[in-house]
Motif scaffolding. Structure first.
Motif, PDB file in Angstrom:
ATOM      1  N   VAL A  36       0.869  -1.175   0.000  1.00 32.59           N
ATOM      2  CA  VAL A  36       0.000   0.000   0.000  1.00 32.59           C
ATOM      3  C   VAL A  36       0.911   1.232   0.000  1.00 32.59           C
ATOM      4  O   VAL A  36       1.868   1.279   0.775  1.00 32.59           O
ATOM      5  CB  VAL A  36      -0.898   0.029   1.271  1.00 32.59           C
ATOM      6  CG1 VAL A  36      -1.583   1.374   1.430  1.00 32.59           C
ATOM      7  CG2 VAL A  36      -1.916  -1.090   1.248  1.00 32.59           C
ATOM      8  N   PRO A  38       1.099   4.573   1.374  1.00 31.62           N
ATOM      9  CA  PRO A  38       0.301   5.270   2.387  1.00 31.62           C
ATOM     10  C   PRO A  38       0.256   6.780   2.160  1.00 31.62           C
ATOM     11  O   PRO A  38       1.007   7.538   2.759  1.00 31.62           O
ATOM     12  CB  PRO A  38       0.990   4.921   3.698  1.00 31.62           C
ATOM     13  CG  PRO A  38       2.389   4.583   3.330  1.00 31.62           C
ATOM     14  CD  PRO A  38       2.425   4.185   1.885  1.00 31.62           C
ATOM     15  N   LYS A  40      -3.120   8.604   1.632  1.00 28.82           N
ATOM     16  CA  LYS A  40      -4.310   9.098   2.330  1.00 28.82           C
ATOM     17  C   LYS A  40      -4.988   7.911   3.001  1.00 28.82           C
ATOM     18  O   LYS A  40      -5.181   6.867   2.386  1.00 28.82           O
ATOM     19  CB  LYS A  40      -5.255   9.726   1.290  1.00 28.82           C
ATOM     20  CG  LYS A  40      -6.239  10.688   1.862  1.00 28.82           C
ATOM     21  CD  LYS A  40      -6.840  11.565   0.753  1.00 28.82           C
ATOM     22  CE  LYS A  40      -7.986  12.410   1.250  1.00 28.82           C
ATOM     23  NZ  LYS A  40      -9.254  11.694   1.392  1.00 28.82           N
ATOM     24  N   LYS A  41      -5.337   8.092   4.258  1.00 26.01           N
ATOM     25  CA  LYS A  41      -5.943   6.981   5.004  1.00 26.01           C
ATOM     26  C   LYS A  41      -7.445   6.927   4.722  1.00 26.01           C
ATOM     27  O   LYS A  41      -8.138   7.930   4.919  1.00 26.01           O
ATOM     28  CB  LYS A  41      -5.679   7.193   6.496  1.00 26.01           C
ATOM     29  CG  LYS A  41      -5.818   5.936   7.322  1.00 26.01           C
ATOM     30  CD  LYS A  41      -5.344   6.152   8.744  1.00 26.01           C
ATOM     31  CE  LYS A  41      -6.315   7.059   9.474  1.00 26.01           C
ATOM     32  NZ  LYS A  41      -6.067   7.129  10.912  1.00 26.01           N
ATOM     33  N   PRO A  42      -7.957   5.795   4.267  1.00 31.04           N
ATOM     34  CA  PRO A  42      -9.399   5.723   4.005  1.00 31.04           C
ATOM     35  C   PRO A  42     -10.209   5.694   5.309  1.00 31.04           C
ATOM     36  O   PRO A  42      -9.684   5.269   6.337  1.00 31.04           O
ATOM     37  CB  PRO A  42      -9.551   4.402   3.242  1.00 31.04           C
ATOM     38  CG  PRO A  42      -8.365   3.592   3.620  1.00 31.04           C
ATOM     39  CD  PRO A  42      -7.262   4.533   3.996  1.00 31.04           C
ATOM     40  N   HIS A  44     -12.485   3.778   6.387  1.00 32.99           N
ATOM     41  CA  HIS A  44     -12.728   2.455   6.990  1.00 32.99           C
ATOM     42  C   HIS A  44     -11.444   1.827   7.559  1.00 32.99           C
ATOM     43  O   HIS A  44     -11.449   0.677   7.989  1.00 32.99           O
ATOM     44  CB  HIS A  44     -13.357   1.518   5.952  1.00 32.99           C
ATOM     45  CG  HIS A  44     -12.500   1.321   4.738  1.00 32.99           C
ATOM     46  ND1 HIS A  44     -12.688   2.038   3.589  1.00 32.99           N
ATOM     47  CD2 HIS A  44     -11.436   0.525   4.510  1.00 32.99           C
ATOM     48  CE1 HIS A  44     -11.773   1.675   2.698  1.00 32.99           C
ATOM     49  NE2 HIS A  44     -11.003   0.757   3.235  1.00 32.99           N
ATOM     50  N   HIS A  45     -10.342   2.587   7.544  1.00 30.04           N
ATOM     51  CA  HIS A  45      -9.061   2.054   8.021  1.00 30.04           C
ATOM     52  C   HIS A  45      -9.166   1.626   9.486  1.00 30.04           C
ATOM     53  O   HIS A  45      -9.802   2.305  10.286  1.00 30.04           O
ATOM     54  CB  HIS A  45      -7.981   3.127   7.860  1.00 30.04           C
ATOM     55  CG  HIS A  45      -6.586   2.585   7.939  1.00 30.04           C
ATOM     56  ND1 HIS A  45      -6.021   2.177   9.122  1.00 30.04           N
ATOM     57  CD2 HIS A  45      -5.664   2.358   6.979  1.00 30.04           C
ATOM     58  CE1 HIS A  45      -4.801   1.740   8.875  1.00 30.04           C
ATOM     59  NE2 HIS A  45      -4.547   1.838   7.579  1.00 30.04           N
ATOM     60  N   TYR A  48      -5.360   2.295  15.252  1.00 24.93           N
ATOM     61  CA  TYR A  48      -4.020   1.923  15.708  1.00 24.93           C
ATOM     62  C   TYR A  48      -3.493   2.972  16.683  1.00 24.93           C
ATOM     63  O   TYR A  48      -4.063   4.061  16.801  1.00 24.93           O
ATOM     64  CB  TYR A  48      -3.058   1.701  14.533  1.00 24.93           C
ATOM     65  CG  TYR A  48      -2.939   2.864  13.572  1.00 24.93           C
ATOM     66  CD1 TYR A  48      -2.089   3.924  13.828  1.00 24.93           C
ATOM     67  CD2 TYR A  48      -3.697   2.893  12.403  1.00 24.93           C
ATOM     68  CE1 TYR A  48      -1.986   4.984  12.949  1.00 24.93           C
ATOM     69  CE2 TYR A  48      -3.594   3.950  11.518  1.00 24.93           C
ATOM     70  CZ  TYR A  48      -2.737   4.994  11.793  1.00 24.93           C
ATOM     71  OH  TYR A  48      -2.647   6.052  10.938  1.00 24.93           O
ATOM     72  N   MET A  52       2.044   5.579  16.310  1.00 21.64           N
ATOM     73  CA  MET A  52       2.520   4.875  15.105  1.00 21.64           C
ATOM     74  C   MET A  52       2.474   5.744  13.856  1.00 21.64           C
ATOM     75  O   MET A  52       1.613   6.598  13.703  1.00 21.64           O
ATOM     76  CB  MET A  52       1.680   3.617  14.863  1.00 21.64           C
ATOM     77  CG  MET A  52       1.888   2.565  15.918  1.00 21.64           C
ATOM     78  SD  MET A  52       1.035   1.037  15.500  1.00 21.64           S
ATOM     79  CE  MET A  52       2.191   0.324  14.360  1.00 21.64           C
ATOM     80  N   LYS A  53       3.439   5.467  12.983  1.00 16.97           N
ATOM     81  CA  LYS A  53       3.483   6.163  11.693  1.00 16.97           C
ATOM     82  C   LYS A  53       3.001   5.200  10.613  1.00 16.97           C
ATOM     83  O   LYS A  53       3.081   3.979  10.774  1.00 16.97           O
ATOM     84  CB  LYS A  53       4.908   6.606  11.380  1.00 16.97           C
ATOM     85  CG  LYS A  53       5.421   7.614  12.388  1.00 16.97           C
ATOM     86  CD  LYS A  53       6.688   8.294  11.874  1.00 16.97           C
ATOM     87  CE  LYS A  53       7.176   9.314  12.862  1.00 16.97           C
ATOM     88  NZ  LYS A  53       7.630   8.662  14.126  1.00 16.97           N
ATOM     89  N   CYS A  54       2.555   5.790   9.482  1.00 21.75           N
ATOM     90  CA  CYS A  54       2.037   4.952   8.384  1.00 21.75           C
ATOM     91  C   CYS A  54       3.061   3.885   7.980  1.00 21.75           C
ATOM     92  O   CYS A  54       2.714   2.729   7.776  1.00 21.75           O
ATOM     93  CB  CYS A  54       1.704   5.806   7.163  1.00 21.75           C
ATOM     94  SG  CYS A  54       0.666   7.224   7.534  1.00 21.75           S
ATOM     95  N   CYS A  57       3.666   0.210   9.341  1.00 22.33           N
ATOM     96  CA  CYS A  57       2.958  -0.962   8.812  1.00 22.33           C
ATOM     97  C   CYS A  57       3.103  -1.098   7.303  1.00 22.33           C
ATOM     98  O   CYS A  57       3.127  -2.207   6.793  1.00 22.33           O
ATOM     99  CB  CYS A  57       1.476  -0.880   9.153  1.00 22.33           C
ATOM    100  SG  CYS A  57       1.159  -1.063  10.914  1.00 22.33           S
ATOM    101  N   HIS A  58       3.163   0.035   6.607  1.00 21.02           N
ATOM    102  CA  HIS A  58       3.177  -0.039   5.140  1.00 21.02           C
ATOM    103  C   HIS A  58       4.587  -0.054   4.567  1.00 21.02           C
ATOM    104  O   HIS A  58       4.916   0.726   3.692  1.00 21.02           O
ATOM    105  CB  HIS A  58       2.333   1.093   4.548  1.00 21.02           C
ATOM    106  CG  HIS A  58       0.884   0.938   4.873  1.00 21.02           C
ATOM    107  ND1 HIS A  58       0.118  -0.098   4.394  1.00 21.02           N
ATOM    108  CD2 HIS A  58       0.059   1.656   5.686  1.00 21.02           C
ATOM    109  CE1 HIS A  58      -1.114   0.013   4.858  1.00 21.02           C
ATOM    110  NE2 HIS A  58      -1.171   1.054   5.657  1.00 21.02           N
ATOM    111  N   ALA A  69      -0.940  -7.903   5.680  1.00 20.76           N
ATOM    112  CA  ALA A  69      -1.947  -7.086   6.350  1.00 20.76           C
ATOM    113  C   ALA A  69      -2.279  -7.637   7.734  1.00 20.76           C
ATOM    114  O   ALA A  69      -2.311  -6.915   8.721  1.00 20.76           O
ATOM    115  CB  ALA A  69      -3.201  -7.032   5.486  1.00 20.76           C
ATOM    116  N   ALA A  72       0.473  -7.033  10.264  1.00 16.53           N
ATOM    117  CA  ALA A  72       0.734  -5.603  10.502  1.00 16.53           C
ATOM    118  C   ALA A  72      -0.168  -5.085  11.617  1.00 16.53           C
ATOM    119  O   ALA A  72       0.252  -4.301  12.459  1.00 16.53           O
ATOM    120  CB  ALA A  72       0.519  -4.804   9.222  1.00 16.53           C
ATOM    121  N   MET A  73      -1.416  -5.526  11.655  1.00 17.06           N
ATOM    122  CA  MET A  73      -2.352  -5.035  12.654  1.00 17.06           C
ATOM    123  C   MET A  73      -1.933  -5.434  14.067  1.00 17.06           C
ATOM    124  O   MET A  73      -2.320  -4.806  15.037  1.00 17.06           O
ATOM    125  CB  MET A  73      -3.774  -5.538  12.355  1.00 17.06           C
ATOM    126  CG  MET A  73      -4.499  -4.754  11.286  1.00 17.06           C
ATOM    127  SD  MET A  73      -3.931  -3.086  11.026  1.00 17.06           S
ATOM    128  CE  MET A  73      -5.309  -2.086  11.488  1.00 17.06           C
TER     129      MET A  73
END
Ligand code: HEC
Length: 255
Positions: A36, A38, A40-42, A44-45, A48, A52-54, A57-58, A69, A72-73
């Motif tokens: 992904v 990262p 823009k965060k949708p 429905h994300h 977290y 944390m920074k984008c 996980c990405h 995925a 990462a969560m």
């Protein structure tokens, strides 16, 4: 003339071949198009931790499985269910008609070739061990004998709901052992498995005592015991409680 056109075709193929190879950028963990970007965060994300920074996980972080995925969560405390609660949710999802017997797809492999087989597995909710009983000489048994690493999946079939809102699925990764003949574990496993078999239509004749049944099957059947290392459950209903829809149970995890 013929030689020249052959040469042109050959060079063209070479050029197209090289061009196609250049399009796929390969990063350490896999091709870059799998990640992904990262930007823009949708809406429905998943939730977290604020710290944390984008890119926590990405991005690739050294272990292939952890770039996925699901794993990462796990990096975020926020949204994670306690292990005990995850275990309860898994047992609840797999309880069948109260007998913990359900239909799964079991994946095995032989010489690096996968095989997915539909099987009935019985879960022992006390130990989180799964059992299957099979005829000898079936393909999956040869797979397991050569490679005990297996994976199984359960999915609640679509009934009166839309899969994306009512989704409920369980994915298991673990090791399989083949139990047979006089292995004491065969007897213990059969005691868990056999009582869940559908009872014959009542005829007035009682089914034989369980020990007699075990003696009858032990030289003809194989019981596959699956000890899970990781169980992932997807249940969209978790989101209403502020949890991620995907939760990971791990054997031996502390909390
Ligand atoms: C805790 C880990 C984590 C963090 C931090 C995180 N993400 Fe994600 N993100 C995920 C996972 C996992 C998915 C994909 C699977 C899913 O939707 O559950 C995802 C999906 C996405 C998607 C694709 C959504 C889609 O529906 O296709 C975008 C875009 C995205 N994230 C952007 C961001 C941005 C921007 C940030 C930072 C502001 C961010 N993410 C921070 C874990 C994270």
């Amino acid at each position: 003339m013929k030689t020249l056109s052959m040469a042109i075709i050959f060079l063209w193929c070479l050029w197209v071949g090289i061009g196609a190879a250049e399009e796929v950028k390969w990063e350490k963990g896999g091709p870059s198009f799998l990640y992904v970007k990262p930007t823009k965060k949708p809406p429905h994300h998943g939730v977290y931790d604020e710290s944390m920074k984008c890119l926590d996980c990405h991005s690739y972080d050294g272990v292939d499985a952890y770039t996925s995925a699901t794993m990462a969560m796990k990096k975020s405390v926020k949204g994670r269910m306690p292990q005990q609660e995850i275990a309860q949710a898994i047992a609840e999802a797999l309880k069948g008609r109260g007998d913990y017997r359900e239909i799964y797809v079991l994946s095995t492999s032989f010489n690096n070739k996968p095989l997915a087989t539909v099987v009935e597995l019985v879960l022992d909710p006390k130990t989180f061990t799964f059992y299957a009983m099979s005829e000898r000489q079936t393909e999956k048994l040869f797979h397991i004998a050569s490679n005990p690493q297996v994976s199984a999946a359960y999915v609640k079939q679509r009934e009166n709901y839309d899969y994306f809102t009512g989704a409920l699925g369980v994915q298991i990764v673990g090791k399989a052992t083949l139990l047979h003949d006089d292995d004491p574990e065969f007897v213990a496993a059969a005691r868990i498995y056999l009582p869940t078999l559908p009872q014959p239509v009542p005829t007035g004749i009682q089914p034989p005592p369980i020990d007699d049944m075990i003696a009858m099957i032990k030289h003809t059947k194989i019981i596959t015991k699956i000890t899970p290392e990781r169980i992932v459950i997807l249940n969209r209903a978790f989101k209403a409680k502020g949890y991620h829809a995907v939760q990971v149970w791990e054997a031996g995890a502390q909390q």
